[in-house]
Design an enzyme around this catalytic site. Sequence first.
Site, PDB file in Angstrom:
ATOM      1  N   MET A 277      72.625 -70.765   1.932  1.00 20.46           N
ATOM      2  CA  MET A 277      72.577 -72.215   1.721  1.00 20.46           C
ATOM      3  C   MET A 277      73.894 -72.713   1.172  1.00 20.46           C
ATOM      4  SD  MET A 277      70.962 -75.077   1.759  1.00 20.46           S
ATOM      5  CE  MET A 277      71.786 -76.585   1.233  1.00 20.46           C
ATOM      6  N   GLU A 312      78.594 -71.158   6.175  1.00 21.64           N
ATOM      7  CA  GLU A 312      78.379 -71.894   4.916  1.00 21.64           C
ATOM      8  C   GLU A 312      79.662 -72.542   4.413  1.00 21.64           C
ATOM      9  OE1 GLU A 312      75.367 -72.312   4.344  1.00 21.64           O
ATOM     10  OE2 GLU A 312      74.615 -70.688   5.600  1.00 21.64           O
TER      11      GLU A 312
HETATM   12 ZN   LIG Z   1      73.724 -74.284   8.045  1.00 22.91          ZN
END
Ligand SMILES: [Zn+2]
Length: 861
Positions: A277, A312
């Site tokens: 994330m 990311e």
């Molecule tokens: Zn992504």
Amino acid sequence: MRRLFLVVSAVLLAAPAFAQRLPGGVTPEHYTLWFAPDLAKATFRGRETIRVQVAKPTTAITLHAAEIAFGDVSITAGGQTQRARVSEDAKNEMVTFTVPRPVPAGAASIAVTYTGLLNDKLRGFYLSVANGRRYGVTQMEATDARRAFPSFDEPAYKATFDISLTVAAADNVISNGRQTSDKPGPDPGTHTVTFATTPKMSTYLVAMLVGDFVCREGGAEGIPIRICSTPDKLALTGFALSAAEQQVAFFNQYFGIKYPFGKLDIVAVPDFAAGAMENAGAITFRERMLLADPERSSVDLRKSIASVIAHEIAHQWFGDLVTMKWWDDIWLNEGFATWAANKPLAAWRPEWRMDLNATEETQKALGLDALRSTRAIRTRVSTPEEINEVFDPIAYEKTSGVLNMIEAFVGPEAFRQGVSSYLKKYSYGNAAGEDFWTEMTRVTGKPVDQIMKTYVDQTGAPVISVRGEGTNELTLTQQRFYGSPEAVAPSSSASQQWTIPVCIARQGQEPRCELMKEPTLRIPTGGGPAFINALSRGYYFSEYGPDAVLALGKNAGTLKAPERVTLVGDEWRMIRAGRHDIGTYLDLAGVMAADDTPSVIDDVAARVGAVAASVADENQRGAYKAWIRGRFGPVLESLGLPGKASDADGIQGRRATLLMLLGDTADDTAVQQRARELALGYLEDRTSVPPNVVGAVLRTAAAGGDKALYDRYMAELTKSKSTPEEYYRFFNALAWFRDPALVTRTLEFAGSPEVRTQDAPTLIGLLLAQPASQDIAWSFVKSKWPTLTERLGVFQSVPTIVGSLGAFCTPEKAADIKAFFAKNPVPPAVRLLQQSIERIESCVALDQRQSAPFTRWLSQK
Ligand SMILES: [Zn+2]
């Protein structure tokens, strides 16, 4: 966010209830947040002040909150502070603060004290457990910041954040900003850590990590970079650090904007629902997606780690710096991060062949786009369930494929300039799809807007059919492609048309490119075989005549590697759709058996396996498997087993795929026996099998394996927890044992507390996808449904399980699955369930359509 994709798209996060949009009129500018987590009690205290602008006088302010218990709430404006009454709307995850006298238009501030839960469902502010201790960590995307702090939890409400936490003296804290102070107290045995004010960003990007995390430190172009983990895993962080350093420097140059969040921490979290994330300045990861043994990790793992980190880090610009206005345009985040991730890797490790990676991604998206139940890139969403369901291969891989096509059409430098210009224009703000393509059209002077409109807002993908092969003029026609045409009303797609950059490759010539704006396009050629998707940069299916397909296969040496991936991938779709007889595909597969590109062999092996499972009848399987052994066995023999760790990546990759194809799909007992010897040897000496082949060796041995081998794997798995790659090699291999008693043991293991919540759905999904275990697994899932989904979290487990059901291939199973979910609705996987049912029905149709052609083909072998 980087999803984990299992058999098909597996959406791993979602939330209950039916939250809608906030009413507007009040805009946050700055949050001051303080948290005091109590890890032992699994709760936290919170205190926040939100500075807002009020558009017109009001007595009520509505924002998001979920599972929050409110203390004092007050609103201050014009020098007056009023206590607010709190009314909660749990169903919509909202709360309204009401004051007696109107808050005037202009600046105001909302002060709230509250308590919340550190939950065990891997969302919001939650608990993670490792090495006998607890950690407090966060995952806010898409709609769970509201579980950590009452907030205007929509991506367009960007604000700055001051964050501080009071935690136990033994713990440290990582958050989005750089740490600015660390003071003892206020309570005995605690300290309070404060972080720098963040740039303007959306609530879903807030991150906090509390525990005994340790970090390896580095940096790039003046930006401090750290890779952090639990203390036992620090030795596994070196590779990730070197990848991140190269990538930050690369993207600084590529985007023409310096990394915007001051410092970058990348943290491996023991329990994590997604793959990773992109929280601004504080990226979080599943451990196995970030940590690599410096001595013995496989190339596949290192490539995957570098790729997910790049995804990311690219998000720090695409998503964090410039954010979509609303989740309808999630492709602006995910598709761009997927597209951009290949760039630094291609520059860093040319031998990794990221162009092939891009082609595989496009093929994967086209597979989903062949379904009637696919969706357009831009899809209207409003509830958390709907929002979380659009994190799928359409948002990621389809968008990335379309961007690759446009980049090839306008040229890489013009495209880079368009991207940079767009990012600069909308920095620290929000954008919609039109904003991107308008800017790209302006900068490049090419009709990017016309192309993108047809790809972003239309459902499905075109197939371009070629006629006139071998003559001096090719005639191309386009129409929407359906993998199962009999299920589609003829009128439903007649009007669909795309604006497509088409590039034709012919041996010894530069590709010739045209913009196809009409249903039909004629292109003069000089005769000879032509490939209508040069370098596989186009997002469309190609349909040649059967003779032309085989001619291309026989002259495959004249095609580039990505073109060969597309040739076999597209031809399989033509078989599924009944446009060609299956013999054309199998003859092509046979011709391609010795291809030196792992991506080609991976695709062929998967399809050849699907034919064994779904098209070959019981009494044909023996002969068909003998054909597989005859065609592919000699190739594996020439590559040798187990090979050396120093062998080229391409050789190692093919070795692993062919080992599985022969030992598992084709039941080659000699190969299974050899795999068993290698597996047993590996258990004694970890250097006896090259890292890239270990996984395939363990799985192939399992396919012919017994209880004794199973027990050995289970014992090794328990011992391997400190090295994620090793743990998951054994963990995943459990799903390849075929003995029903062992399948049942694996299912019970998956449902037990020994398996992390994040991992259990994966194991169950693998068992649902294997012919030998899927019936047992489905009975297990049905019988345990309420307890299983409760323990694993409905939103964590349901999409993975539902997505795996598409591997079945009988009408009875489709009916059974429909009936089961009619009684047990799955709001987080509504579209996914339709897609799984359609995959089953499409497989049944494939069998019916190709049964006679297959019998004919087999009789001639
Ligand atoms: Zn992504």
